[in-house]
Design a protein around this motif. Structure first.
Motif, short mmCIF file in Angstrom:
data_model
loop_
_atom_site.label_atom_id
_atom_site.label_comp_id
_atom_site.label_asym_id
_atom_site.label_seq_id
_atom_site.Cartn_x
_atom_site.Cartn_y
_atom_site.Cartn_z
N ASN A 153 7.44 33.90 15.43
CA ASN A 153 7.86 33.84 14.05
C ASN A 153 7.83 35.17 13.27
O ASN A 153 7.47 35.09 12.24
CB ASN A 153 6.86 32.95 13.23
CG ASN A 153 6.97 31.45 14.18
OD1 ASN A 153 8.09 30.84 14.37
ND2 ASN A 153 5.83 30.64 14.04
N THR A 154 8.44 36.21 14.01
CA THR A 154 8.39 37.56 13.14
C THR A 154 9.73 37.59 13.16
O THR A 154 10.20 38.39 12.05
CB THR A 154 7.68 38.55 13.69
OG1 THR A 154 8.13 38.63 15.22
CG2 THR A 154 6.32 38.36 13.75
N LYS A 168 6.56 26.07 8.67
CA LYS A 168 6.94 26.90 7.52
C LYS A 168 6.43 28.27 7.48
O LYS A 168 5.59 28.77 6.53
CB LYS A 168 6.59 26.15 6.31
CG LYS A 168 7.18 24.89 6.25
CD LYS A 168 6.54 24.08 4.94
CE LYS A 168 7.32 22.61 5.16
NZ LYS A 168 6.94 21.83 3.89
N PRO A 169 6.64 29.04 8.51
CA PRO A 169 6.33 30.38 8.45
C PRO A 169 6.80 31.31 7.28
O PRO A 169 7.93 31.15 6.85
CB PRO A 169 6.69 31.27 9.84
CG PRO A 169 7.88 30.18 10.01
CD PRO A 169 7.81 28.84 9.57
N GLN A 170 5.98 32.38 7.08
CA GLN A 170 6.27 33.43 5.96
C GLN A 170 6.52 34.61 6.51
O GLN A 170 6.12 34.84 7.66
CB GLN A 170 5.11 33.48 4.95
CG GLN A 170 4.37 32.07 4.38
CD GLN A 170 5.63 31.62 3.68
OE1 GLN A 170 6.32 32.44 2.62
NE2 GLN A 170 6.14 30.39 3.63
N ASP A 171 7.42 35.48 5.74
CA ASP A 171 7.88 36.96 6.13
C ASP A 171 8.59 36.92 7.45
O ASP A 171 8.39 37.84 8.54
CB ASP A 171 6.52 37.71 6.31
CG ASP A 171 5.96 37.68 5.02
OD1 ASP A 171 6.82 37.77 3.91
OD2 ASP A 171 4.76 37.69 5.01
N MET A 205 15.28 23.19 10.06
CA MET A 205 14.81 22.50 11.18
C MET A 205 13.87 23.55 11.98
O MET A 205 12.76 23.22 12.31
CB MET A 205 15.87 22.17 12.43
CG MET A 205 15.18 21.70 13.50
SD MET A 205 16.15 21.22 14.98
CE MET A 205 17.02 19.70 14.60
N ALA A 206 14.35 24.65 12.08
CA ALA A 206 13.55 25.76 12.51
C ALA A 206 12.19 26.21 11.50
O ALA A 206 11.05 26.13 12.17
CB ALA A 206 14.19 27.11 12.68
N TYR A 207 12.48 25.96 10.47
CA TYR A 207 11.47 26.21 9.30
C TYR A 207 10.31 25.09 9.30
O TYR A 207 9.19 25.44 9.42
CB TYR A 207 12.10 26.36 8.09
CG TYR A 207 11.19 26.72 6.94
CD1 TYR A 207 10.38 28.02 6.84
CD2 TYR A 207 10.78 25.93 5.85
CE1 TYR A 207 9.91 28.34 5.71
CE2 TYR A 207 10.01 26.07 4.91
CZ TYR A 207 9.42 27.57 4.77
OH TYR A 207 8.54 27.61 3.80
N GLU A 208 11.01 23.88 9.44
CA GLU A 208 9.90 22.79 9.53
C GLU A 208 9.19 22.90 10.89
O GLU A 208 8.13 22.36 11.10
CB GLU A 208 10.60 21.23 9.33
CG GLU A 208 11.24 21.53 7.97
CD GLU A 208 9.96 21.36 6.69
OE1 GLU A 208 9.03 20.56 7.12
OE2 GLU A 208 10.45 21.72 5.71
N LYS A 210 19.02 32.74 1.24
CA LYS A 210 18.50 31.65 0.55
C LYS A 210 17.06 31.17 1.24
O LYS A 210 16.19 31.05 0.39
CB LYS A 210 19.41 30.37 0.81
CG LYS A 210 19.02 29.12 -0.06
CD LYS A 210 19.94 28.17 0.51
CE LYS A 210 19.38 26.67 0.03
NZ LYS A 210 18.24 26.19 1.08
N LEU A 211 17.05 30.95 2.41
CA LEU A 211 15.93 30.50 3.20
C LEU A 211 14.83 31.44 3.18
O LEU A 211 13.65 31.20 3.01
CB LEU A 211 16.25 29.95 4.38
CG LEU A 211 15.15 29.28 5.17
CD1 LEU A 211 14.54 27.98 4.57
CD2 LEU A 211 15.65 29.01 6.41
N LEU A 212 15.12 32.59 3.67
CA LEU A 212 14.14 33.58 4.26
C LEU A 212 13.91 34.86 3.26
O LEU A 212 12.90 35.72 3.52
CB LEU A 212 14.28 34.12 5.71
CG LEU A 212 14.30 32.77 6.63
CD1 LEU A 212 14.81 33.07 7.91
CD2 LEU A 212 12.98 32.07 6.78
#
Length: 127
Positions: A37-38, A94-97, A87-90, A116-118
């Motif tokens: 998730n980086t 819900k990772p940040q950065d 889908m990936a985010y959920e 928009k998303l990241l």
């Protein structure tokens, strides 16, 4: 064998009078990532099935090289890639950065949706 005259034409992403956006390359071809998730990568491809074209958007985590989000549609638009990214985010809690990395694509859909998303810029993808 019959000789078939063939011609090739190159489709450009931008009109001749429009400059492509200057998007910095933050990843700089460093495809080895130290943690999940980086860095996520995304791309859209098309598949001929059932007498029509379908478009598949895929998001992978560059650390594990596994698909973390995907979406299938008959229309290659930004909504297609937003669904894959959502889908990936959920799925990933819900990772940040997260840096999102993609090519600039013929539709530019991942450019728009990734911002928009990241909140990250996009550039060339390692696919």
């Amino acid at each position: 064998m019959l000789s078939v005259p063939m011609t090739a034409r190159c489709l450009t992403k931008f009109a001749d009078d429009v400059e492509p956006p200057d998007i910095p390359n933050h990843l700089d071809r460093e495809f080895e990532v130290d943690a999940p998730n980086t860095v996520w990568c995304g791309d859209v491809t098309y598949i001929w099935a059932d007498s029509r074209w379908y478009y598949l958007a895929v998001v992978i985590d560059l650390y594990s090289r596994r698909v973390v989000g995907w979406s299938l549609s008959t229309i290659p638009d930004a909504a297609l890639v937003v669904k894959a990214e959502d889908m990936a985010y959920e799925q990933r809690g819900k990772p940040q950065d997260v840096m999102f990395h993609s090519d600039q694509g013929c539709k530019g859909a991942f450019n728009w949706s990734a911002r928009k998303l990241l909140g990250q810029c996009t550039d060339g993808t390692p696919f």
